[in-house]
Design an enzyme around this catalytic site. Structure first.
Site, PDB file in Angstrom:
ATOM      1  N   GLN A  47      -5.900  27.338 -51.712  1.00  0.00           N
ATOM      2  CA  GLN A  47      -4.588  27.591 -51.131  1.00  0.00           C
ATOM      3  C   GLN A  47      -3.583  26.462 -51.345  1.00  0.00           C
ATOM      4  OE1 GLN A  47      -6.636  29.006 -47.308  1.00  0.00           O
ATOM      5  NE2 GLN A  47      -4.775  30.216 -47.311  1.00  0.00           N
ATOM      6  N   HIS A  67      -5.053  36.285 -61.233  1.00  0.00           N
ATOM      7  CA  HIS A  67      -4.472  36.463 -62.571  1.00  0.00           C
ATOM      8  C   HIS A  67      -4.462  37.931 -62.966  1.00  0.00           C
ATOM      9  CE1 HIS A  67      -5.494  32.026 -63.682  1.00  0.00           C
ATOM     10  NE2 HIS A  67      -4.377  32.135 -63.011  1.00  0.00           N
ATOM     11  N   ASP A  81      -2.201  28.888 -59.065  1.00  0.00           N
ATOM     12  CA  ASP A  81      -2.268  27.974 -60.216  1.00  0.00           C
ATOM     13  C   ASP A  81      -1.658  26.614 -59.893  1.00  0.00           C
ATOM     14  OD1 ASP A  81      -3.347  30.103 -61.544  1.00  0.00           O
ATOM     15  OD2 ASP A  81      -1.802  30.248 -63.090  1.00  0.00           O
ATOM     16  N   ARG A 106      -9.060  18.619 -42.150  1.00  0.00           N
ATOM     17  CA  ARG A 106     -10.038  19.576 -42.653  1.00  0.00           C
ATOM     18  C   ARG A 106      -9.542  20.136 -43.979  1.00  0.00           C
ATOM     19  NH1 ARG A 106     -10.864  25.746 -41.399  1.00  0.00           N
ATOM     20  NH2 ARG A 106     -12.599  26.022 -42.824  1.00  0.00           N
ATOM     21  N   HIS A 152     -14.862  27.663 -49.122  1.00  0.00           N
ATOM     22  CA  HIS A 152     -13.740  28.387 -48.527  1.00  0.00           C
ATOM     23  C   HIS A 152     -13.286  29.456 -49.541  1.00  0.00           C
ATOM     24  CE1 HIS A 152     -10.461  28.016 -45.261  1.00  0.00           C
ATOM     25  NE2 HIS A 152     -10.167  29.106 -45.949  1.00  0.00           N
ATOM     26  N   GLU A 197     -15.653  31.267 -42.474  1.00  0.00           N
ATOM     27  CA  GLU A 197     -15.443  32.679 -42.163  1.00  0.00           C
ATOM     28  C   GLU A 197     -16.219  33.647 -43.050  1.00  0.00           C
ATOM     29  OE1 GLU A 197     -11.299  33.618 -42.079  1.00  0.00           O
ATOM     30  OE2 GLU A 197     -10.896  32.241 -40.445  1.00  0.00           O
ATOM     31  N   ASN A 337     -12.483  29.712 -35.995  1.00  0.00           N
ATOM     32  CA  ASN A 337     -11.100  29.972 -36.414  1.00  0.00           C
ATOM     33  C   ASN A 337     -10.596  31.137 -35.578  1.00  0.00           C
ATOM     34  OD1 ASN A 337     -11.544  28.083 -38.394  1.00  0.00           O
ATOM     35  ND2 ASN A 337     -11.551  29.544 -40.086  1.00  0.00           N
ATOM     36  N   TYR A 339      -7.023  33.368 -34.155  1.00  0.00           N
ATOM     37  CA  TYR A 339      -5.580  33.622 -34.253  1.00  0.00           C
ATOM     38  C   TYR A 339      -5.077  34.625 -33.224  1.00  0.00           C
ATOM     39  CZ  TYR A 339      -5.707  31.114 -38.676  1.00  0.00           C
ATOM     40  OH  TYR A 339      -5.860  30.133 -39.625  1.00  0.00           O
ATOM     41  N   GLU A 400      -9.438  26.219 -37.017  1.00  0.00           N
ATOM     42  CA  GLU A 400      -8.154  26.822 -37.401  1.00  0.00           C
ATOM     43  C   GLU A 400      -7.560  27.545 -36.206  1.00  0.00           C
ATOM     44  OE1 GLU A 400      -8.050  29.579 -40.731  1.00  0.00           O
ATOM     45  OE2 GLU A 400      -9.358  28.258 -41.902  1.00  0.00           O
TER      46      GLU A 400
END
Ligand code: PNW
Length: 501
Positions: A47, A67, A81, A106, A152, A197, A337, A339, A400
Site C-alpha cells: 500500500q 496490472h 507501482d 507497524r 500483509h 487479517e 484490526n 473499524y 489498526e
C-alpha cells in the site's frame, strides 16, 4: 490559520456538528492510559512502498492483479507501482512518525522483495534486506520500535502459481521466510506479527486470482485458513526455539472483526447469532492458536452441513494430534484490526460464510457512516475488546483502527478527528472499567495510500498525499494534530488542556 480551542469547546462543537450520542454511548471518560501504553501508526508494504520491480524484487499477486485489473475490480484501475514511494521516501515517513511522538511503527515486509519467488531455495535478495535494514535502523535512531508484519496480503507470484494458500507446501515456505526475517532483523525487531487479517485474504477473490472463494472446491477458505494456522504456528515455534532466547521479542497474529452485536440484546436467538458470528470471524483463528482446535460451534455447524450435503468428510478440516500440539498456545498476544460494528440475527438464507454461520447482519439508520459507507459505532470497540479479554484473556495490541474518507478530503478531516477521539475513549473504558489487557494502539494509517480494490479513491491517512505532487509531500491533517495531543497526554486527562485544530 489554525485555531486554538479548549477540549471542552471542541466537544461541544463536535456534538453540534452531528456527533450524535446514541442510546448505547455512555459518558466520555476523562482518564489516562496505563503507564507504558504504546502508541503507533500502521501501514503495509504494497500500500505504501512502490518500487514494485526495483532492485531485484519479485512480483506479487497484487502486482499481477492490479496490472491486469481482471474484471475491472479496482475502482480507479490504479496500482501500487509507486503508491507513496516509501521505498525511496522512508526517511520522510520516519520524520512524520517522529513529529507524531509515536512509540512504534507497524509496517510489513514484502515477502517478494526479500525472497523474489517466495522460496528461499531460489535465493534471497540482499537489496531487499538492505531496504528494511535502512528503515529499521532509521526508526530506532528516533526511538521508534519497529512492529513488523510478515504477511500483509502480497503473496509472491512464485507461490501463487503452485496453488498459494491452498497448497500445504506453503506452510514450510512461510517458515523458511520467517527464519530469514528473524535472522536478518530480529536483533532489532522485538514485535512480530505473522499474518494480517487472514479472514480477509482467505475470503477474498484476489487471493484466488479472480476465482470466487466459495466455488469448487467449496471449502477453499477453510483450506486457506488451515494452512495459515499451521504456517503461523510453525513461525511461532521457530521464533520460540531458535530466536527468542537471544532476541527476547514477542510474536503474535492480527485478526480483524466488527463487533457483531445481538440485534435485540435481550433476545436469546440474537445472542446466539452474536456468539456464532464472533466465532466464525475471530474464533476461527484465535481458537486453534490458543486452544488447539476450531471453535466447537464451527465444528458442529460445518460438519452437520457437510453431512447433510452428502459429503463423506467435513469441509472444515481437522488438526491431527501432532499439529494440535504445535498450534495449541502458539501466540504471545492477540492483534486486532477494528473499524466498525453491526447487528446480527439468525438467518437460514444468509450468504455470509456461505451460509455456514446462519447469521444475517444489519446496520442502524441512526449510525453515522464514514466516507466509504462503514458505520461508526464507537461503543462496539469497547464491547469487542472486552469480549476478547473475557473469551481469551490474552494481551491485546490494537494494530489498526481508523476512518476511511472518500475522494479528496483535504486537511480538514473533522469526522476522522472525532472518530479517533471516540474510539480511543472506548478502548480506554475497556481497559479501565472492564479490565482488558490492551497494551498498544496503532492508527490506520500514517499516510493516505493504496486502498486495495478501492485504489486511490479512499483515504485513511492522517497525513495527506497529493498524488500528482512529484515530491509526494506528507502533510499532516487535523487528525494528525489531534492524535499527537492524545499520544502526548497518554489519553484524556481530566483537567482542561488546549488543542490546536
Ligand atoms: C484492513 N472490512 O482491511 C487492512 O489490513 C488494511 O490493509 C486496509 O487498508 C484497512 O483495513 C482499511 O480498509 C480491512 O470490510 C478490509 O470490515 C475490510 C474490512 C476491514 C479491514
Amino acid at each position: 490559520m489554525r485555531n486554538i480551542i479548549s477540549f471542552s469547546a471542541l466537544t461541544l462543537l463536535l456534538l453540534n456538528c452531528g456527533g450524535s450520542v446514541t442510546a448505547q454511548d455512555d459518558e466520555f471518560l476523562y482518564d489516562t492510559f496505563p503507564p507504558g501504553f504504546m502508541w503507533g501508526q500502521a501501514t503495509s508494504a504494497y500500500q505504501v512502498e512502490g518500487g514494485w520491480n526495483e532492485d531485484g524484487k519479485g512480483e506479487s499477486i497484487w502486482d499481477t492483479w492490479s496490472h491486469e485489473n481482471l474484471g475491472g475490480n479496482i475502482a480507479d484501475g490504479s496500482n501500487g507501482d509507486v503508491a507513496c514511494d516509501s521505498y525511496h521516501k522512508y526517511a520522510d515517513d520516519i520524520k512524520i512518525l517522529k513529529d507524531l511522538g509515536v512509540n512504534f511503527y507497524r509496517f510489513s515486509i514484502a515477502w517478494a522483495r526479500v525472497i523474489p519467488t517466495g522460496r528461499v531455495a531460489d535465493g534471497v535478495n540482499q537489496a531487499g534486506i538492505d531496504y528494511y535494514n535502512r528503515l529499521i535502523d532509521g526508526l530506532l535512531a528516533e526511538g521508534i520500535e519497529p512492529f513488523v508484519t510478515l504477511y500483509h496480503w502480497d503473496l509472491p507470484m512464485g507461490l501463487e502459481v503452485t496453488g498459494g494458500w491452498l497448497n500445504d507446501s506453503i506452510v514450510d515456505d512461510f517458515e523458511d521466510y520467517s527464519r530469514v526475517a528473524f535472522r536478518e532483523f530480529g536483533d532489532r525487531v522485538k514485535y512480530w506479527l505473522t499474518f494480517n487479517e487472514p479472514h480477509v485474504f482467505c475470503l477474498a477473490r484476489w487471493n484466488y486470482l479472480s476465482q470466487n472463494p466459495f466455488v469448487e472446491p467449496p471449502e477453499k477458505p477453510y483450506i486457506c485458513a488451515h494452512n495459515v494456522v499451521k504456517a503461523h504456528a510453525l513461525s511461532f515455534r521457530l521464533y520460540d526455539a531458535e530466536f527468542r532466547p537471544t532476541q527476547n521479542g514477542t510474536i503474535g497474529i492480527t485478526l480483524n472483526t466488527n463487533w457483531a452485536a445481538p440485534k435485540n440484546p435481550n433476545n436469546t436467538d440474537d445472542q446466539a447469532a452474536s456468539f456464532r458470528s464472533m466465532h466464525f470471524s475471530f474464533g476461527w483463528w484465535a481458537n486453534p492458536i490458543i486452544r488447539g482446535e476450531y471453535p466447537p460451534i464451527m465444528r458442529e455447524l460445518v460438519d452437520r452441513k457437510s453431512q447433510e450435503a452428502g459429503r463423506n468428510s467435513s469441509r472444515l478440516p481437522s488438526f491431527d494430534a501432532q499439529w494440535t500440539e504445535i498450534i495449541n498456545g502458539s501466540t504471545d498476544f492477540l492483534g486486532i484490526n477494528h473499524y466498525s460494528s453491526h447487528f446480527v440475527e439468525y438467518s437460514n438464507t444468509s450468504t455470509w460464510m456461505d451460509g455456514d454461520a446462519e447469521v444475517k447482519g444489519s446496520g442502524d439508520p441512526s449510525w453515522e457512516q464514514n466516507g466509504i459507507g462503514w458505520s461508526i459505532v464507537p461503543w462496539g470497540f469497547r464491547k469487542l475488546l472486552t469480549w476478547m479479554h473475557e473469551e481469551y484473556s490474552y494481551p491485546i495490541y490494537v494494530t489498526e483502527n481508523g476512518y476511511g474518507g472518500r475522494g479528496d478530503e483535504g486537511l480538514d478531516d473533522e469526522p476522522r478527528v472525532r472518530y479517533y477521539r471516540n474510539y480511543i475513549n472506548e478502548m480506554l473504558k475497556s481497559i479501565k472499567l472492564d479490565g482488558a489487557d490492551v497494551r498498544g494502539y496503532a492508527a490506520w494509517s500514517l499516510i493516505d495510500n493504496y486502498e486495495w480494490e478501492l485504489g486511490y479513491t479512499a483515504r485513511f491517512g492522517i497525513h495527506y498525499l497529493n498524488y500528482s505532487d512529484p515530491n509526494l509531500t506528507r502533510i499532516p491533517k487535523d487528525s494528525a494534530i489531534s492524535l499527537t495531543k492524545i499520544f502526548a497526554d497518554n489519553g484524556f486527562p481530566a483537567n482542561e488542556s488546549l488543542l490546536i485544530v
